[in-house]
Design a protein around this motif. Structure first.
Motif, mmCIF file in Angstrom:
data_model
loop_
_atom_site.group_PDB
_atom_site.id
_atom_site.type_symbol
_atom_site.label_atom_id
_atom_site.label_comp_id
_atom_site.label_asym_id
_atom_site.label_seq_id
_atom_site.Cartn_x
_atom_site.Cartn_y
_atom_site.Cartn_z
ATOM 1 N N PHE A 118 -9.749 1.157 36.057
ATOM 2 C CA PHE A 118 -8.663 1.355 37.015
ATOM 3 C C PHE A 118 -9.218 1.583 38.421
ATOM 4 C CE2 PHE A 118 -5.792 4.336 39.281
ATOM 5 C CZ PHE A 118 -4.734 3.462 39.484
ATOM 6 N N VAL B 270 -6.347 -3.178 35.505
ATOM 7 C CA VAL B 270 -5.391 -2.428 34.674
ATOM 8 C C VAL B 270 -4.188 -3.319 34.376
ATOM 9 C CG1 VAL B 270 -4.368 -1.406 36.762
ATOM 10 C CG2 VAL B 270 -3.988 -0.302 34.558
ATOM 11 N N MET C 250 -11.057 5.519 26.612
ATOM 12 C CA MET C 250 -10.230 6.067 27.694
ATOM 13 C C MET C 250 -11.050 6.186 28.972
ATOM 14 S SD MET C 250 -7.219 6.418 26.533
ATOM 15 C CE MET C 250 -6.190 7.625 27.348
ATOM 16 N N ARG D 262 -11.443 2.841 30.510
ATOM 17 C CA ARG D 262 -10.197 2.413 31.160
ATOM 18 C C ARG D 262 -10.035 3.115 32.513
ATOM 19 N NH1 ARG D 262 -5.519 2.314 26.406
ATOM 20 N NH2 ARG D 262 -6.318 0.522 25.248
ATOM 21 N N ASN D 263 -10.361 4.392 32.563
ATOM 22 C CA ASN D 263 -10.313 5.115 33.855
ATOM 23 C C ASN D 263 -11.223 4.447 34.871
ATOM 24 O OD1 ASN D 263 -9.490 8.643 33.716
ATOM 25 N ND2 ASN D 263 -8.732 7.044 32.384
#
Ligand code: SF4
Ligand code: SF4
Lengths: 300, 193
Positions: B117, B122, B110, B113-114
Motif C-alpha cells: 500500500f 492495493v 498483512m 500488504r501494508n
C-alpha cells in the motif's frame, strides 16, 4: 429481574444492523431472557473491517478500533458483540493495546487529537462465549430459556475464523475440532452434525470477497458441498459476514457455477430467538436470500 | 582424515561459501520490515509447507503462502509486492495455528500488504471501504430497504452508531486524515480510472 442482569455495551458492527437487523433484535431479546442486558454503544463505527483496514495500514486499524473501545470505557462497561470480524478488531486491538505500551502510546497520540484516551479498563466478549460461560450464562440456562425446542433439526456449525484463531493469542482452546458451539446448539433441542473440514474459512475474509468473488465463492462452495453431504437442515454461525457469504453466496454460486444447495443460514442468535418462541417476522427472516421456510416447517 | 568439501566450478564454490549470498535484486531490509510490521520471525521458517497445506486459497489458485515466506526471507521485495496473489489470503489463520515453527504467516502477509500500500499497490475494493467509512462510519452502510425492515422489527431506523449520531463522524475523519488515508484512497482510485 433486570437489576441483577449482567450489563454490556453492545457493539453492533455493520452487517448485523445494516443487512440482517433480525440478528440485532434477536441478540437484545434473547440475551435479556438469559440475564444479559445489551446497552447501546452510542457513536460506534465499523470495527473497522480487519481485512480491508489491516491490510492497508495496521496503525489506522488500531486507532479506529481503539476509538470504539474508548466509547465503552467512557460508559464504564465491557463490550459484547455478535460478529467474528468485529471480535478480531475490537478484542484483538483492545488486547494488544493493553499489553504493548509502545503501541498504546502511538494510538493515544492520535486519539488525543479527538480528546480521547485509551485506558485499558474494559474487556471485550463475543455473546456466544458469554452464553457458554457458566459464570455468566452457561449451557443449562440457555436450555432452560427454551420454549420451542428445535427438535429434529440437523444443524451444521460454522465457527468462522476470527473468534478462535489464531489459537495461541486467544483463550478458546482447540481450534481443530472445537465442540462448544455444538453444545449451545444441542441446548436448543436441535441435533448438531459434524461435517468434513468444519473449521475451513467461509471464503469472504481478508478482502477476498471484494477482490476476487469467484475465488471466495469457490471456497464457500466447498463448504456447502461438505454440509450437503451430511444432510443438514440449516447452518448456523456467529458471524454476520460469514452469514452473508453463505446466504447471498449460495445465490451467487448458483449464478456463477450452476450449483444449488438451498441450505438456510441462521446466526446463532436467530436460532436462539426461534427456540425462545420469537416469530420469523420478529427476526426478519424474510431478509435472508436463501428461503428459511423449509427449516421453519421442520421446527414450527 | 578430514575431506575438504568443495565444488569443481570455482565460481559456484565461491558463491556457496558465502552464506550471506543474496540474489542481485534482493533487499535484506525487506525481511526486517516484514518481521517488524508482522511481529513474526519469518526467517525461522524451515519451508515445511504446513501453511500451504492448510490454506483454503492454495487449491484454487497459484497463491502459495510458503513461497511468500521464502521470498520474504530472500528479500525478494519486488516479486512479493507486485504479485496479485498477495491479495488472495482470506486471513483465516489456519496456517498460523498449524505452523510448527510458531510463526504467523498470516501476519507476514498483512505486513507485505501494508508495504504494498505504501507503494500504491492495493486492490480497489479495499480503498472503497475506506471511502465508505469516511462518509458514514460504516463499511457496509444502512439503506432504505433495511430501514423499513428495522422499523418493522421495532428497532429504530438508524442503529445506535454513527448512523444515528453523525456528530461522531468528524472524530473518525480526523483519525483517517491523520494517516492521510482518505486522501490516498481518493488519489489511487482516481489514478486507476
Ligand atoms: S508452516 Fe511455518 S515453518 Fe512451515 S513453511 Fe509455513 S511458515 Fe514455514
Ligand atoms: S491465513 Fe491466508 S495464507 Fe494462511 S491459510 Fe488462511 S488464507 Fe492461507
Amino acid at each position: 429481574m433486570s437489576g441483577n442482569n449482567h450489563q454490556y455495551a453492545f457493539f453492533l458492527g455493520c452487517i448485523a444492523p445494516n443487512r440482517y437487523p433480525g440478528i440485532e433484535a434477536a441478540a437484545i431479546r434473547t440475551s435479556k431472557n438469559v440475564g444479559i442486558d445489551l446497552l447501546p454503544l452510542k457513536g460506534a463505527s465499523c470495527c473497522p473491517a480487519p481485512g480491508a483496514f489491516g491490510s492497508i495500514d495496521l496503525n489506522v486499524w488500531y486507532a479506529m478500533a481503539a476509538r470504539n473501545v474508548v466509547l465503552a470505557e467512557q460508559m464504564g462497561m465491557d463490550i459484547a458483540l455478535v460478529c467474528n470480524g468485529c471480535y478480531k478488531s475490537i478484542w484483538e486491538v483492545n488486547h494488544k493495546l493493553k499489553h504493548n505500551d509502545e503501541l498504546r502510546d502511538g494510538v493515544n497520540e492520535v486519539l488525543k487529537e479527538i480528546d480521547m484516551e485509551f485506558k485499558g479498563t474494559v474487556d471485550v466478549w463475543h455473546l456466544a462465549e458469554l452464553y457458554y460461560d457458566p459464570e455468566i450464562v452457561g449451557v443449562k440456562k440457555i436450555a432452560d430459556s427454551i420454549t420451542r425446542p428445535l427438535t429434529g433439526a440437523k444443524i451444521a456449525v460454522h465457527y468462522g475464523c476470527h473468534l478462535m484463531k489464531p489459537g495461541k493469542e486467544r483463550h478458546f482452546g482447540d481450534t481443530e475440532n472445537p465442540m462448544w458451539i455444538e453444545e449451545l446448539v444441542a441446548a436448543l433441542g436441535a441435533e448438531p452434525v459434524q461435517y468434513r473440514n468444519k473449521m475451513q474459512c467461509c471464503g469472504a475474509g481478508g478482502g477476498v470477497r471484494g477482490y476476487d468473488l469467484a475465488h471466495a465463492l469457490d471456497i464457500t462452495n466447498e463448504k456447502m458441498i461438505n454440509m450437503q453431504d451430511v444432510g443438514v437442515d440449516a447452518v448456523t454461525e456467529v458471524c454476520p459476514f460469514c452469514q452473508l457469504q453463505f446466504d447471498r453466496g449460495q445465490i451467487e454460486i448458483k449464478e456463477k457455477f450452476g450449483a444449488e444447495y438451498g441450505i438456510p443460514v441462521l446466526h446463532y442468535n436467530e436460532l436462539l430467538g426461534l427456540a425462545q418462541g420469537m416469530s420469523p417476522d420478529e427476526l426478519a427472516l424474510d431478509l435472508h436470500a436463501i428461503d428459511v421456510e423449509p427449516f421453519l416447517k421442520k421446527i414450527l | 582424515m578430514a575431506v575438504k568439501k568443495d565444488y569443481k566450478d570455482q565460481n559456484l564454490a565461491e558463491k556457496l561459501r558465502d552464506r550471506k549470498y543474496y540474489a542481485p535484486d534482493s533487499n535484506p531490509e525487506f525481511l526486517k520490515e516484514v518481521e517488524n510490521i508482522g511481529q513474526t520471525a519469518a526467517h525461522m521458517c524451515y519451508q515445511c509447507g504446513t501453511c500451504t497445506g492448510s490454506c483454503p486459497s492454495a487449491p484454487r489458485s497459484s497463491y502459495r503462502i510458503r513461497l511468500f515466506m521464502r521470498k520474504a526471507v530472500l528479500g525478494l521485495e519486488e516479486e512479493c509486492l507486485t504479485d496479485p496473489d498477495l491479495w488472495l489470503c482470506t486471513t483465516c489463520y489456519s496456517c498460523t495455528d498449524r505452523c510448527p515453527r510458531d510463526l504467523a504467516p498470516t501476519d507476514a502477509i498483512m505486513a507485505m500488504r501494508n508495504l504494498a500500500f505504501k507503494r500504491d499497490i492495493v486492490p480497489r475494493n479495499f480503498l472503497q471501504t475506506v471511502q465508505l467509512i469516511y462518509k458514514s462510519g460504516h463499511g457496509v452502510p444502512n439503506n432504505d430497504a433495511n430501514r423499513a425492515a428495522r422499523k418493522k422489527l421495532g428497532l429504530e431506523e438508524e442503529p445506535e452508531t454513527t448512523h444515528k449520531y453523525p456528530e461522531y463522524l468528524p472524530g473518525i475523519r480526523k483519525i483517517l486524515d491523520h494517516y492521510r488515508l482518505k486522501e490516498n484512497a481518493d488519489r489511487i482510485l482516481a489514478e486507476g480510472e
